[in-house]
Design a protein around this motif. Structure first.
Motif, mmCIF file in Angstrom:
data_model
loop_
_atom_site.group_PDB
_atom_site.id
_atom_site.type_symbol
_atom_site.label_atom_id
_atom_site.label_comp_id
_atom_site.label_asym_id
_atom_site.label_seq_id
_atom_site.Cartn_x
_atom_site.Cartn_y
_atom_site.Cartn_z
ATOM 1 N N ILE A 1 -51.257 -47.126 77.106
ATOM 2 C CA ILE A 1 -51.277 -46.468 78.409
ATOM 3 C C ILE A 1 -51.985 -47.363 79.428
ATOM 4 O O ILE A 1 -52.657 -48.323 79.060
ATOM 5 C CB ILE A 1 -51.986 -45.085 78.358
ATOM 6 C CG1 ILE A 1 -53.415 -45.267 77.824
ATOM 7 C CG2 ILE A 1 -51.201 -44.100 77.514
ATOM 8 C CD1 ILE A 1 -54.313 -44.082 78.086
ATOM 9 N N GLY A 2 -51.819 -47.028 80.683
ATOM 10 C CA GLY A 2 -52.533 -47.715 81.749
ATOM 11 C C GLY A 2 -52.264 -49.209 81.770
ATOM 12 O O GLY A 2 -51.182 -49.671 81.408
ATOM 13 N N HIS A 3 -53.277 -49.945 82.188
ATOM 14 C CA HIS A 3 -53.158 -51.394 82.355
ATOM 15 C C HIS A 3 -52.871 -52.096 81.018
ATOM 16 O O HIS A 3 -52.053 -53.021 80.949
ATOM 17 C CB HIS A 3 -54.462 -51.910 82.966
ATOM 18 C CG HIS A 3 -54.429 -53.367 83.314
ATOM 19 N ND1 HIS A 3 -53.564 -53.882 84.248
ATOM 20 C CD2 HIS A 3 -55.148 -54.421 82.852
ATOM 21 C CE1 HIS A 3 -53.760 -55.202 84.340
ATOM 22 N NE2 HIS A 3 -54.714 -55.549 83.501
ATOM 23 N N SER A 4 -53.544 -51.628 79.964
ATOM 24 C CA SER A 4 -53.326 -52.232 78.639
ATOM 25 C C SER A 4 -51.894 -52.030 78.180
ATOM 26 O O SER A 4 -51.292 -52.915 77.558
ATOM 27 C CB SER A 4 -54.277 -51.613 77.618
ATOM 28 O OG SER A 4 -55.576 -51.513 78.153
ATOM 29 N N PHE B 1 -49.328 -51.618 80.230
ATOM 30 C CA PHE B 1 -48.492 -52.458 81.094
ATOM 31 C C PHE B 1 -48.394 -53.875 80.516
ATOM 32 O O PHE B 1 -47.316 -54.466 80.452
ATOM 33 C CB PHE B 1 -49.061 -52.491 82.521
ATOM 34 C CG PHE B 1 -48.566 -53.638 83.336
ATOM 35 C CD1 PHE B 1 -47.255 -53.671 83.791
ATOM 36 C CD2 PHE B 1 -49.401 -54.709 83.632
ATOM 37 C CE1 PHE B 1 -46.787 -54.752 84.527
ATOM 38 C CE2 PHE B 1 -48.940 -55.794 84.366
ATOM 39 C CZ PHE B 1 -47.631 -55.814 84.814
ATOM 40 N N ILE B 2 -49.545 -54.407 80.076
ATOM 41 C CA ILE B 2 -49.532 -55.761 79.503
ATOM 42 C C ILE B 2 -48.915 -55.746 78.100
ATOM 43 O O ILE B 2 -48.263 -56.690 77.695
ATOM 44 C CB ILE B 2 -50.964 -56.345 79.495
ATOM 45 C CG1 ILE B 2 -51.386 -56.622 80.942
ATOM 46 C CG2 ILE B 2 -51.057 -57.612 78.653
ATOM 47 C CD1 ILE B 2 -52.755 -57.194 81.114
ATOM 48 N N MET C 1 -50.587 -54.646 74.921
ATOM 49 C CA MET C 1 -51.526 -55.204 73.958
ATOM 50 C C MET C 1 -51.325 -54.602 72.567
ATOM 51 O O MET C 1 -51.399 -53.392 72.395
ATOM 52 C CB MET C 1 -52.960 -54.944 74.424
ATOM 53 C CG MET C 1 -53.304 -55.654 75.717
ATOM 54 S SD MET C 1 -55.020 -55.380 76.144
ATOM 55 C CE MET C 1 -55.002 -55.836 77.881
#
Lengths: 138, 161
Positions: free
Chosen positions: B34-37, B39-40, B42
């Motif tokens: 979820i969120g930024h992680s 998006f990347i 991980m």
């Protein structure tokens, strides 16, 4: 000052050049990053990595602007970065601006500051060293 | 202030140890999607008593420069921020709320186009309120690092207030 061309990573995070900055500070371009799922860390707050991204882009924009002004559009390479996180980033628009302490022939010492509603309430700051002219750190 | 002698000891304050031990793989499954992680993108790679390794795949929208395809340095910061944060909870053996106080990265070389990026975070010291971390980013061979990181995380009382 011309609008810097932002890299794909910055565009992916919806980072842009602020059209209506809350307060014009002068100097380097002010960049903006709207809150979205893509930049969220723990629920309701910005991810530190996303804030770091905005700071790095602001620092790069500051150097590019200064280099162009000096008539020297040399490529730059980042050597390092130190980021201090001071406040949690709230789910709202975040701004950042770079400030060049020294622009030499081979390297630049740059800082960048991020804020939200109030430019005097910094949420994070970064200090970066850039090599000018595409020289490798090694 | 003293060092922990093992991941299940609890001389450093925080929540009492009990129930299941902190599982970085499960934690990354919850936080990494979820969120930024998310998006990347991980992924969990592995962990030990005091370290966690994550990775993400090269992607067009994660690059710093369209022509060279090198990965944006900021994406590497995000990866090491997460890996280092997880390494503290892994060493502790349980979750305690914390935020990044500072993080420094030295960029040794660019991460080339198409290459998967690995980030290993190590918690080398704990106090009652601070976790001290080191990190390394590479493209599959830790002997050929692309970045080194060092940082501190500070424990916070109530992050959700």
């Amino acid at each position: 000052m011309s609008a810097p061309e932002l890299p794909p990573y910055a565009r992916a995070l919806d980072i842009g050049v602020a059209k209506n900055p809350p307060e014009l500070i002068g100097g380097a371009p002010i960049l903006s990053m709207p809150f979205s799922e893509k930049v969220q860390g723990r629920p309701g707050f910005l991810h530190g990595g996303a804030i770091s991204g905005l700071l790095e882009m602001a620092a790069i924009a500051a150097i590019h602007s200064a280099l162009i002004e000096a008539g020297n559009d040399a490529p730059i390479k980042q050597a390092n970065v130190t980021i201090d996180f001071m406040r949690g980033g709230l789910p709202e628009m975040t701004y950042a601006q770079g400030k060049i302490a020294r622009l030499g022939r081979t390297m630049a010492n740059v800082s960048a500051f991020a804020w939200q509603g109030d430019p005097d309430r910094i949420i994070a700051q970064g200090h970066m060293h850039y090599l000018i002219g595409g020289k490798k750190p090694d | 202030m003293s060092d922990t002698s093992g991941p299940t000891d609890n001389p450093v304050g925080g929540m009492p140890v009990g129930g299941d031990k902190f599982d970085p793989e499960m934690a990354n499954q919850m936080m990494g999607n979820i969120g930024h992680s998310g998006f990347i993108g991980m992924n969990y790679v592995g962990h030990g008593d005091n370290w966690v390794e994550l990775a993400f795949d090269w992607r067009e929208d994660l690059v710093a420069d369209t022509q060279s395809g090198i990965i944006a340095s900021s994406a590497v910061i995000s990866l090491l921020d997460n890996a280092c944060s997880l390494s503290i909870w892994t060493r502790l053996g349980y979750f305690r709320p914390q935020v990044t106080m500072d993080l420094r990265l030295d960029y040794l070389r660019p991460s080339p186009s198409g290459e998967r990026v690995y980030g290993k975070g190590v918690c080398y010291h704990m106090t009652k309120s601070v976790g001290f971390v080191r990190g390394i980013a590479h493209n599959g061979d830790p002997e050929k690092p692309l970045a080194h990181a060092t940082g501190t995380f500070i424990r916070v009382g109530n992050m959700l207030k």
